[in-house]
Design a protein around this motif. Structure first.
Motif, short mmCIF file in Angstrom:
data_model
loop_
_atom_site.label_atom_id
_atom_site.label_comp_id
_atom_site.label_asym_id
_atom_site.label_seq_id
_atom_site.Cartn_x
_atom_site.Cartn_y
_atom_site.Cartn_z
N PHE A 116 0.83 -1.20 0.00
CA PHE A 116 0.00 0.00 0.00
C PHE A 116 0.87 1.25 0.00
N ALA A 117 1.94 1.23 0.78
CA ALA A 117 2.86 2.38 0.80
C ALA A 117 3.50 2.58 -0.57
N ARG A 118 3.80 1.50 -1.25
CA ARG A 118 4.36 1.63 -2.61
C ARG A 118 3.36 2.30 -3.54
N LEU A 119 2.10 1.85 -3.48
CA LEU A 119 1.07 2.42 -4.35
C LEU A 119 0.89 3.92 -4.08
N CYS A 120 0.85 4.29 -2.81
CA CYS A 120 0.72 5.71 -2.46
C CYS A 120 1.92 6.51 -2.96
N SER A 121 3.10 5.94 -2.80
CA SER A 121 4.33 6.64 -3.16
C SER A 121 4.49 6.77 -4.66
N GLU A 122 4.03 5.78 -5.41
CA GLU A 122 4.08 5.88 -6.88
C GLU A 122 3.19 7.01 -7.36
N HIS A 123 2.03 7.19 -6.72
CA HIS A 123 1.19 8.34 -7.07
C HIS A 123 1.85 9.64 -6.60
N SER A 124 2.47 9.61 -5.43
CA SER A 124 3.12 10.79 -4.89
C SER A 124 4.22 11.31 -5.82
N ALA A 125 4.87 10.40 -6.53
CA ALA A 125 5.96 10.80 -7.44
C ALA A 125 5.46 11.78 -8.49
N ALA A 126 4.21 11.61 -8.93
CA ALA A 126 3.64 12.49 -9.95
C ALA A 126 3.44 13.91 -9.43
N THR A 127 3.45 14.08 -8.12
CA THR A 127 3.30 15.42 -7.52
C THR A 127 4.64 15.93 -6.98
N TYR A 128 5.73 15.29 -7.41
CA TYR A 128 7.06 15.62 -6.91
C TYR A 128 7.13 15.44 -5.38
N TYR A 129 6.44 14.42 -4.91
CA TYR A 129 6.41 14.03 -3.50
C TYR A 129 5.91 15.16 -2.60
N ARG A 130 4.88 15.82 -3.09
CA ARG A 130 4.21 16.84 -2.27
C ARG A 130 2.88 16.33 -1.71
N GLU A 131 2.26 15.39 -2.41
CA GLU A 131 0.96 14.84 -2.00
C GLU A 131 1.10 13.35 -1.70
N PHE A 132 0.23 12.86 -0.80
CA PHE A 132 0.14 11.42 -0.49
C PHE A 132 1.48 10.84 -0.05
N VAL A 133 2.22 11.61 0.74
CA VAL A 133 3.50 11.13 1.27
C VAL A 133 3.22 10.22 2.46
N VAL A 134 3.85 9.07 2.50
CA VAL A 134 3.62 8.09 3.56
C VAL A 134 4.21 8.60 4.88
N VAL A 135 3.41 8.46 5.96
CA VAL A 135 3.88 8.80 7.29
C VAL A 135 3.53 7.66 8.23
N THR A 136 4.49 7.27 9.07
CA THR A 136 4.28 6.23 10.07
C THR A 136 4.83 6.71 11.41
N GLY A 137 4.68 5.85 12.41
CA GLY A 137 5.25 6.16 13.71
C GLY A 137 6.74 5.91 13.80
N GLY A 138 7.35 5.46 12.69
CA GLY A 138 8.79 5.37 12.61
C GLY A 138 9.43 4.15 13.24
N GLY A 139 8.63 3.28 13.85
CA GLY A 139 9.18 2.13 14.56
C GLY A 139 9.15 0.86 13.73
N PRO A 140 9.12 -0.30 14.40
CA PRO A 140 9.14 -1.60 13.72
C PRO A 140 7.74 -2.03 13.28
N GLY A 141 7.64 -3.26 12.81
CA GLY A 141 6.35 -3.84 12.45
C GLY A 141 5.71 -3.15 11.26
N VAL A 142 4.43 -2.83 11.39
CA VAL A 142 3.68 -2.17 10.31
C VAL A 142 4.34 -0.84 9.94
#
Length: 279
Positions: A116-142
């Motif tokens: 899912f993060a890949r799909l979001c990021s591939e779309h984000s590339a079309a906006t020069y990574y301004r939109e739909f940038v993936v954000v997480t809690g930065g830790g392990p697991g999910v």
């Protein structure tokens, strides 16, 4: 860039200039005294209880300035359990055989989060990574899976870490320049939702539940615009949270359940986001 072009003209010294000058003052009993330190460069002073309002403001301001300078306008949040292993990985958090078996079964969602993060990021590339940038809690697991999926396609991703007694170092897939650390849970939560265009929630525990219901409360009360809230793992969530029961009891309104969509795969989730925003 000329400093005047960035900050405007001032005849007064900048704080970074005075900080540099402080490093060259003579070493005397007076200059070694805590009272002589510049207030904002004095850790003992900045961590006093009376300075809590200032620290809250700084934790809000620092990531906000960084994200604005990067031009990041919107994000996709991935919430989920830190304990979920990668498929084939060690279920390190299991306390018994039942937990080990279930964590290994739920490891499928590590792969779905990564996809899912890949799909979001591939779309984000079309906006020069301004939109739909993936954000997480930065830790392990999910969280790791989310940052890793962005990294798979060369996209930046954000990690909002927090200081905990047992927390590990940030996962290695967070973009270093977008890897933040927080003391205050409340400010961290604000940064999660301030730019969110979609919220994907994977199987998890108390922390995941907290983040999910915080988001649902904001949407239900009209304090946050309606965005897709997508729960991965239909069987997991329908056993873990019975929203129909809450509606029957009258503690939520009929139809409040519709704030949420349930999916099992990344493709299903991205299709929901795509349709919601007519991408």
């Amino acid at each position: 860039m000329n400093p005047e072009e960035k900050t405007g003209w001032t005849p007064l010294p900048h704080s970074d200039e005075d900080l540099e000058r402080m490093r060259s003052v003579p070493d005397t009993p007076q200059t070694r005294a805590a009272t002589y330190r510049l207030a904002w460069n004095d850790e003992e002073f900045m961590t006093r209880r009376e300075l809590r309002p200032v620290r809250l403001q700084l934790e809000l301001l620092k990531p906000e300035m960084t994200l604005a300078e990067r031009g990041i306008r919107s994000t996709v949040i991935l919430f989920g359990g830190a304990r979920l292993p990668e498929p084939g990985g060690d279920a390190w958090a299991a306390k018994n055989e039942t937990q080990k078996r279930n964590l290994e079964l739920n490891s499928v969602y590590y792969d779905e989060a990564r996809k899912f993060a890949r799909l979001c990021s591939e779309h984000s590339a079309a906006t020069y990574y301004r939109e739909f940038v993936v954000v997480t809690g930065g830790g392990p697991g999910v969280m790791e899976a989310g940052n890793r999926g962005a990294d798979d396609v060369g996209a930046p991703s954000i990690g909002l870490n927090i200081v905990l007694p047992h927390e590990q170092a940030p996962n290695p897939y967070v973009t270093p320049e977008l890897c933040f650390n927080f003391h205050y849970f409340a400010i961290r939560k604000m940064h999660f939702v301030m730019r969110a265009k979609a919220v994907a929630v994977f199987p998890g525990g108390f922390g995941t539940m907290d983040e999910l219901f915080e988001t649902l409360t904001l949407i239900q009360t009209g304090r946050m615009e309606r965005v897709p809230v997508i729960l991965f793992g239909k069987e997991f969530w329908r056993r873990a949270v019975d929203l129909d029961y809450l509606a029957e009891q009258g503690t939520i309104s009929p139809g409040d359940q519709d704030i949420i969509d349930f999916v099992d795969t990344a493709d299903e989730a991205w299709e929901l986001v795509r349709k919601f925003y007519r991408l």
